[in-house]
Design a protein around this motif. Structure first.
Motif, PDB file in Angstrom:
ATOM      1  N   ARG A   1      23.260  89.759  33.655  1.00  0.00           N
ATOM      2  CA  ARG A   1      22.755  88.381  33.747  1.00  0.00           C
ATOM      3  C   ARG A   1      23.757  87.400  33.142  1.00  0.00           C
ATOM      4  N   GLY A   2      24.477  87.853  32.105  1.00  0.00           N
ATOM      5  CA  GLY A   2      25.492  86.997  31.503  1.00  0.00           C
ATOM      6  C   GLY A   2      26.563  86.566  32.482  1.00  0.00           C
ATOM      7  N   GLN A   3      26.948  87.464  33.375  1.00  0.00           N
ATOM      8  CA  GLN A   3      27.925  87.090  34.406  1.00  0.00           C
ATOM      9  C   GLN A   3      27.343  86.041  35.348  1.00  0.00           C
ATOM     10  N   ILE A   4      26.090  86.216  35.724  1.00  0.00           N
ATOM     11  CA  ILE A   4      25.428  85.252  36.604  1.00  0.00           C
ATOM     12  C   ILE A   4      25.340  83.888  35.925  1.00  0.00           C
ATOM     13  N   GLN A   5      24.993  83.892  34.637  1.00  0.00           N
ATOM     14  CA  GLN A   5      24.891  82.634  33.904  1.00  0.00           C
ATOM     15  C   GLN A   5      26.240  81.936  33.770  1.00  0.00           C
TER      16      GLN A   5
ATOM     17  N   GLN B   1      29.210  86.892  26.109  1.00  0.00           N
ATOM     18  CA  GLN B   1      29.083  85.716  26.968  1.00  0.00           C
ATOM     19  C   GLN B   1      30.360  84.871  27.013  1.00  0.00           C
ATOM     20  N   PRO B   2      31.052  84.638  25.887  1.00  0.00           N
ATOM     21  CA  PRO B   2      32.310  83.882  25.986  1.00  0.00           C
ATOM     22  C   PRO B   2      33.347  84.564  26.874  1.00  0.00           C
ATOM     23  N   VAL B   3      33.334  85.883  26.921  1.00  0.00           N
ATOM     24  CA  VAL B   3      34.273  86.593  27.797  1.00  0.00           C
ATOM     25  C   VAL B   3      33.971  86.285  29.257  1.00  0.00           C
ATOM     26  N   TRP B   4      32.686  86.312  29.623  1.00  0.00           N
ATOM     27  CA  TRP B   4      32.342  86.007  31.020  1.00  0.00           C
ATOM     28  C   TRP B   4      32.720  84.571  31.379  1.00  0.00           C
TER      29      TRP B   4
ATOM     30  N   ILE C   1      40.173  90.183  38.371  1.00  0.00           N
ATOM     31  CA  ILE C   1      40.202  90.681  36.996  1.00  0.00           C
ATOM     32  C   ILE C   1      39.637  92.093  36.996  1.00  0.00           C
ATOM     33  N   PHE C   2      40.381  93.025  36.427  1.00  0.00           N
ATOM     34  CA  PHE C   2      39.938  94.416  36.296  1.00  0.00           C
ATOM     35  C   PHE C   2      39.665  94.666  34.818  1.00  0.00           C
ATOM     36  N   HIS C   3      38.397  94.951  34.500  1.00  0.00           N
ATOM     37  CA  HIS C   3      37.930  94.962  33.107  1.00  0.00           C
ATOM     38  C   HIS C   3      37.169  96.261  32.822  1.00  0.00           C
ATOM     39  N   PRO C   4      37.883  97.352  32.499  1.00  0.00           N
ATOM     40  CA  PRO C   4      37.191  98.612  32.202  1.00  0.00           C
ATOM     41  C   PRO C   4      36.327  98.491  30.949  1.00  0.00           C
ATOM     42  N   VAL C   5      35.479  99.494  30.727  1.00  0.00           N
ATOM     43  CA  VAL C   5      34.566  99.484  29.571  1.00  0.00           C
ATOM     44  C   VAL C   5      35.332  99.139  28.295  1.00  0.00           C
ATOM     45  N   SER C   6      34.974  98.049  27.676  1.00  0.00           N
ATOM     46  CA  SER C   6      35.592  97.626  26.413  1.00  0.00           C
ATOM     47  C   SER C   6      34.719  96.629  25.667  1.00  0.00           C
ATOM     48  N   ASN C   7      33.694  96.084  26.337  1.00  0.00           N
ATOM     49  CA  ASN C   7      32.805  95.143  25.660  1.00  0.00           C
ATOM     50  C   ASN C   7      32.042  95.790  24.521  1.00  0.00           C
ATOM     51  N   CYS C   8      32.019  97.134  24.501  1.00  0.00           N
ATOM     52  CA  CYS C   8      31.349  97.825  23.390  1.00  0.00           C
ATOM     53  C   CYS C   8      32.086  97.607  22.073  1.00  0.00           C
ATOM     54  N   TYR C   9      33.294  97.035  22.112  1.00  0.00           N
ATOM     55  CA  TYR C   9      34.052  96.774  20.889  1.00  0.00           C
ATOM     56  C   TYR C   9      33.986  95.311  20.459  1.00  0.00           C
ATOM     57  N   ILE C  10      33.159  94.506  21.140  1.00  0.00           N
ATOM     58  CA  ILE C  10      33.013  93.101  20.740  1.00  0.00           C
ATOM     59  C   ILE C  10      31.534  92.752  20.612  1.00  0.00           C
TER      60      ILE C  10
ATOM     61  N   LEU D   1      41.113  82.868  26.510  1.00  0.00           N
ATOM     62  CA  LEU D   1      42.219  83.584  27.136  1.00  0.00           C
ATOM     63  C   LEU D   1      43.423  82.651  27.312  1.00  0.00           C
ATOM     64  N   PRO D   2      44.636  83.134  27.052  1.00  0.00           N
ATOM     65  CA  PRO D   2      45.830  82.279  27.077  1.00  0.00           C
ATOM     66  C   PRO D   2      46.385  82.066  28.481  1.00  0.00           C
TER      67      PRO D   2
END
Length: 268
Positions: free
Chosen positions: A228-232, A157-160, A144-153, A134-135
């Motif tokens: 779990r990815g967020q926790i990690q 884990q790198p996002v978290w 951070i407000f992150h609506p459903v969009s991870n279904c397109y990537i 992220l820049p």
């Protein structure tokens, strides 16, 4: 969000561009065709939000609890991550926050700028691919407000990790997440027809080229990846809930297809 969109988009295949570039082009067309998640809020809705009458969703139907936000939002630094379209950020602006939005769709970014100009607030609208770093500097945001969009990537884990990095200590990540169930059923949502994971980069037959304009390139993700990815990544999960599609047979049967999480970056 996935599955609910307009019927046409430019024909393309995954080998003509990176899949995120292709998805951005397809979403641009969905917006032009009147996509539900690409339609900005009206002026009257913005005025209502200024008066304290507002709600937001991370998933199709269930409102985000107000307890997930800070008691005083005025002056907070908020990033809308893959949240373009002029739906949530105007409400944050009405609260008096410092607004930044990042999205890879040019049309979604354009909508943010149109609404900001119409309502007279300032927003930093950044067109960028969230699968890359992220820049923003470390600790740039309070929420951070992150609506459903991870279904397109493909890899979340790198996002978290990046969310954790750009949040200040004590900051919150509010995320809408697809639980993958939509990908196992047929179009009528009556029969189980596929296994998981759903990954068309590994199995192109999952989304034939002629269906790409309708679907985009989508991916299923597990609870391990999404929560779990967020926790990690270092987050503490504060709260969560489930939601349905809002329509269709799975919705009628009360079968959850989405999760939403409220996570916090520890102070220490």
């Amino acid at each position: 969000m996935d599955r609910e969109h307009a019927d046409s988009a430019p024909a393309a295949s995954a080998d003509t561009a990176s899949y995120t570039d292709l998805n951005a082009q397809i979403i641009d067309q969905w917006v032009a065709d009147g996509w539900e998640w690409g339609t900005p809020i009206c002026h009257e809705c913005f005025e209502a939000a200024c008066a304290g009458d507002w709600s937001m969703v991370l998933t199709p139907t269930r409102e985000v609890p107000r307890t997930w936000f800070f008691p005083v939002m005025h002056g907070k630094r908020v990033l809308g991550l893959a949240a373009g379209g002029g739906q949530q950020m105007p409400i944050f602006a009405a609260m008096g926050v410092v607004c930044t939005v990042l999205d890879y769709s040019e049309a979604q970014i354009a909508s943010e700028r149109v609404v900001a100009e119409r309502e007279g607030y300032v927003i930093d609208a950044v067109r960028a691919d969230m699968t890359r770093p992220l820049p923003f500097a470390d600790g740039s945001f309070d929420l951070i407000f992150h609506p459903v969009s991870n279904c397109y990537i493909e890899d979340v884990q790198p996002v978290w990790r990046e969310c954790f990095r750009v949040l200040a200590p004590g900051g919150r990540l509010l995320a809408g997440l697809d639980n993958g169930f939509n990908y196992v059923v047929d179009d009528d949502e009556e029969r189980i027809v596929r296994g998981l994971p759903f990954n068309p980069l590994r199995d192109p037959s999952l989304i034939p080229a002629e269906e790409l304009p309708e679907w985009g390139i989508q991916f299923s993700h597990t609870l391990d990846e999404q929560v779990r990815g967020q926790i990690q990544a270092g987050f503490r999960i504060v709260d969560l809930y489930e939601d349905t599609n809002g329509s269709g047979r799975l919705h009628e049967l009360g079968i959850p297809t989405y999760w939403a999480t409220c996570a916090e970056k520890p102070l220490g």
